[in-house]
Design a protein around this motif. Structure first.
Motif, PDB file in Angstrom:
ATOM      1  N   THR A  99       2.238  11.254  -6.096  1.00 33.73           N
ATOM      2  CA  THR A  99       2.105  10.471  -6.981  1.00 33.73           C
ATOM      3  C   THR A  99       0.594   9.661  -7.422  1.00 33.73           C
ATOM      4  OG1 THR A  99       4.326  11.122  -7.192  1.00 33.73           O
ATOM      5  CG2 THR A  99       3.166   8.532  -8.764  1.00 33.73           C
ATOM      6  N   TRP A 100      -0.302   8.514  -6.458  1.00 30.74           N
ATOM      7  CA  TRP A 100      -0.889   7.798  -6.960  1.00 30.74           C
ATOM      8  C   TRP A 100      -2.145   8.563  -6.847  1.00 30.74           C
ATOM      9  CZ3 TRP A 100       0.821   4.097  -9.255  1.00 30.74           C
ATOM     10  CH2 TRP A 100       2.094   3.454  -8.747  1.00 30.74           C
ATOM     11  N   THR A 101      -2.325   9.766  -5.042  1.00 33.30           N
ATOM     12  CA  THR A 101      -3.953  10.177  -5.700  1.00 33.30           C
ATOM     13  C   THR A 101      -3.854  10.913  -7.043  1.00 33.30           C
ATOM     14  OG1 THR A 101      -3.052  10.418  -2.989  1.00 33.30           O
ATOM     15  CG2 THR A 101      -4.917  12.057  -4.455  1.00 33.30           C
ATOM     16  N   GLY A 168      -6.780  -3.490  -2.461  1.00 33.07           N
ATOM     17  CA  GLY A 168      -5.854  -3.110  -2.722  1.00 33.07           C
ATOM     18  C   GLY A 168      -4.465  -2.867  -3.312  1.00 33.07           C
ATOM     19  N   ARG A 169      -3.459  -2.381  -2.534  1.00 34.76           N
ATOM     20  CA  ARG A 169      -2.638  -2.194  -3.543  1.00 34.76           C
ATOM     21  C   ARG A 169      -2.976  -0.610  -4.792  1.00 34.76           C
ATOM     22  NH1 ARG A 169       1.755  -4.765  -1.959  1.00 34.76           N
ATOM     23  NH2 ARG A 169       1.606  -6.873  -0.181  1.00 34.76           N
ATOM     24  N   ALA A 170      -1.674   0.070  -5.241  1.00 33.36           N
ATOM     25  CA  ALA A 170      -1.707   0.356  -6.712  1.00 33.36           C
ATOM     26  C   ALA A 170      -1.200  -0.764  -8.049  1.00 33.36           C
ATOM     27  CB  ALA A 170      -0.967   1.447  -6.503  1.00 33.36           C
ATOM     28  N   HIS A 171      -0.692  -1.279  -7.578  1.00 29.74           N
ATOM     29  CA  HIS A 171      -0.341  -2.484  -9.043  1.00 29.74           C
ATOM     30  C   HIS A 171      -0.311  -3.370  -8.744  1.00 29.74           C
ATOM     31  CE1 HIS A 171       3.888  -2.206  -8.190  1.00 29.74           C
ATOM     32  NE2 HIS A 171       3.966  -0.852  -7.781  1.00 29.74           N
ATOM     33  N   ASP A 172       0.303  -4.520  -9.464  1.00 30.68           N
ATOM     34  CA  ASP A 172       1.053  -6.441  -8.970  1.00 30.68           C
ATOM     35  C   ASP A 172       1.980  -5.504  -8.432  1.00 30.68           C
ATOM     36  OD1 ASP A 172       1.140  -8.035  -8.908  1.00 30.68           O
ATOM     37  OD2 ASP A 172       0.534  -8.837 -10.637  1.00 30.68           O
ATOM     38  N   TYR A 273      -5.527   2.144  -1.499  1.00 33.00           N
ATOM     39  CA  TYR A 273      -4.987   2.767  -2.222  1.00 33.00           C
ATOM     40  C   TYR A 273      -3.560   3.192  -1.365  1.00 33.00           C
ATOM     41  CZ  TYR A 273      -4.333   4.141  -6.781  1.00 33.00           C
ATOM     42  OH  TYR A 273      -3.420   4.420  -8.153  1.00 33.00           O
ATOM     43  N   PRO A 274      -2.707   3.436  -1.801  1.00 35.52           N
ATOM     44  CA  PRO A 274      -1.443   3.824  -1.119  1.00 35.52           C
ATOM     45  C   PRO A 274      -0.995   5.272  -1.244  1.00 35.52           C
ATOM     46  CG  PRO A 274      -0.607   2.615  -3.214  1.00 35.52           C
ATOM     47  CD  PRO A 274      -1.879   2.381  -3.131  1.00 35.52           C
ATOM     48  N   GLY A 275      -2.471   5.718  -1.955  1.00 39.19           N
ATOM     49  CA  GLY A 275      -2.161   7.855  -1.661  1.00 39.19           C
ATOM     50  C   GLY A 275      -1.867   8.501  -0.794  1.00 39.19           C
TER      51      GLY A 275
END
Length: 324
Positions: A99-101, A168-172, A273-275
C-alpha cells in the motif's frame, strides 16, 4: 479482441512460470523456512509440533504435492507465515507494505511520466531552441544518477541538516488513518523526499524518449499533410504528432514498473519508509523465505499487469491494432 486475447494468454502463462520458479528456487537452497523457527525452540518441540510447523509452510508431502498446495495457496492469497514476525501472516505484511509502496511509486511515476512527456513534446517541437538546448542536457545528466545516490543526498541535506522533512515513517504516528485533509497532508509531507528522489532520476528518460520519437515523426507525410491543410500548430502538435509518439512511451512505462519498484526498495530503506523495500531488506537479513517469495511474486504480478494495461491502452489509441 484477438490481439488482447493472445496477450492475456501470454501473461497468464508467464504468471504460472513465475509461480513455478518462485516455488522451486527456495527449495533448491540449503535448509527451508521452518528450520529457523524449529531451531529457535532449542529441541523443546516434539515430532507432532515439528510436523505442524512444517505443514504450515507447505513442506509436507512430495514435491508435486507441495507445488499443488503452493499454487492453491497463491490463488487464495495465502503466502504462508512470516518467520521474522511469527506467527503474522505474510499476506498482511505484503499488502501493508505494498500500500505504501504504491503511494510512493504511483506518485513518482505519474509525475515523472506526465512532466517528462510534456517537456519532451515542447523540446521536440522547438528543437534547437532555448528550452531544448537548456533542459535536454540537464535531463541526460539526471538520468545517469541512481535512486540510491539521489536519495542519500536529499536525506542528508533536507532531513539531517536542514530538518525540513521527517527522518522516517509514512505519516505522523499521532494521527489515526482516515480520509481527511490532515492525514492525507501528513502522508504527502512524509512522502515528499522519497517521491522526489525517484522522480529526479526518471523524468529525464521520459523527456528524452518523447523528444526523440516526436523528432522522428515531424517529417512524416501525415504531419506535412496536416500542416498543408492549415491546421493550427497546437492541433498538429498534440492531436497528430504527440498522440502517435505517446504509444512507445506507454510501452516503456509498463517496462519501467519493475525498475521503479526496484529503485523504491533502496529509497524506502534510506528514508525508513514502511513499504515493501524496508520489509524486504529485513526479510533478506533474517532469511524470511515466505516474505521474499511473496514479494517476488507480487513484483512479477505488478509488471505483468502493467504490461497488460499497456497493451489495452495501445489498442485504444492505435486503430491499426483494433482492425488487426
Amino acid at each position: 479482441m484477438i490481439f488482447l486475447a493472445r496477450r492475456l494468454a501470454f501473461y497468464f502463462a508467464a504468471f504460472f512460470l513465475a509461480i513455478t520458479f518462485n516455488f522451486l528456487i527456495p527449495r533448491l537452497m540449503p535448509g527451508d523456512p521452518s528450520d529457523r523457527i524449529i531451531a529457535s525452540f532449542q529441541g523443546r518441540l516434539n515430532e507432532s509440533q515439528v510436523a505442524a510447523i512444517r505443514q504450515s509452510y507447505g513442506l509436507e508431502g512430495s514435491l508435486w504435492e507441495q507445488y499443488l498446495t503452493y499454487v492453491g495457496s497463491v490463488f487464495r492469497l495465502d503466502f504462508g507465515i512470516s518467520t521474522v514476525q511469527f506467527p503474522e501472516p505474510t499476506a498482511s505484511l505484503l499488502f501493508y507494505g505494498a500500500t505504501w509502496t504504491l503511494v510512493l511509486v504511483g506518485l513518482a511515476i505519474a509525475l515523472a511520466f506526465t512532466i517528462g512527456s510534456i517537456m519532451g513534446i515542447h523540446a521536440a517541437w522547438n528543437r534547437g531552441g532555448f528550452f531544448d538546448s537548456f533542459f535536454t542536457p540537464i535531463n541526460v545528466m539526471m538520468n545517469a544518477f541512481t535512486p540510491a545516490i539521489v536519495a542519500l543526498v536529499l536525506f542528508y541535506a533536507f532531513s539531517l541538516q536542514l530538518r525540513w522533512f521527517p527522518l522516517g515513517r509514512a505519516h505522523d504516528p499521532n494521527l489515526m488513518a482516515a480520509f481527511n485533509f490532515q492525514f492525507i497532508g501528513s502522508v504527502l509531507y512524509h512522502a515528499t523526499l522519497p517521491v522526489l528522489s525517484i522522480f529526479l532520476v526518471s523524468f529525464g528518460g521520459w523527456h528524452l524518449g518523447m523528444r526523440n520519437v516526436m523528432i522522428n515523426l515531424l517529417n512524416d507525410d501525415f504531419v506535412i499533410l496536416a500542416r498543408a491543410k492549415g491546421l493550427s500548430d497546437n492541433r498538429v502538435k498534440y492531436r497528430y504528432v504527440a498522440r502517435n509518439a505517446i504509444l512507445p512511451q506507454i510501452t516503456s512505462l509498463a517496462l519501467s514498473v519493475g525498475y521503479m519498484l526496484g529503485g523504491a526498495l533502496v529509497t524506502e530503506q534510506v528514508f525508513n519508509y514502511p513499504g515493501l523495500g524496508k520489509f524486504t531488506f529485513t526479510a533478506i537479513g533474517s532469511r524470511d523465505y515466505s516474505f521474499i517469495q511473496g514479494q517476488l511474486l507480487l513484483l512479477t504480478t505488478a509488471v505483468l499487469v502493467a504490461n497488460l494495461l499497456s497493451d489495452i491502452a495501445n489498442v485504444i489509441l492505435d486503430p491499426r491494432l483494433r482492425k488487426g
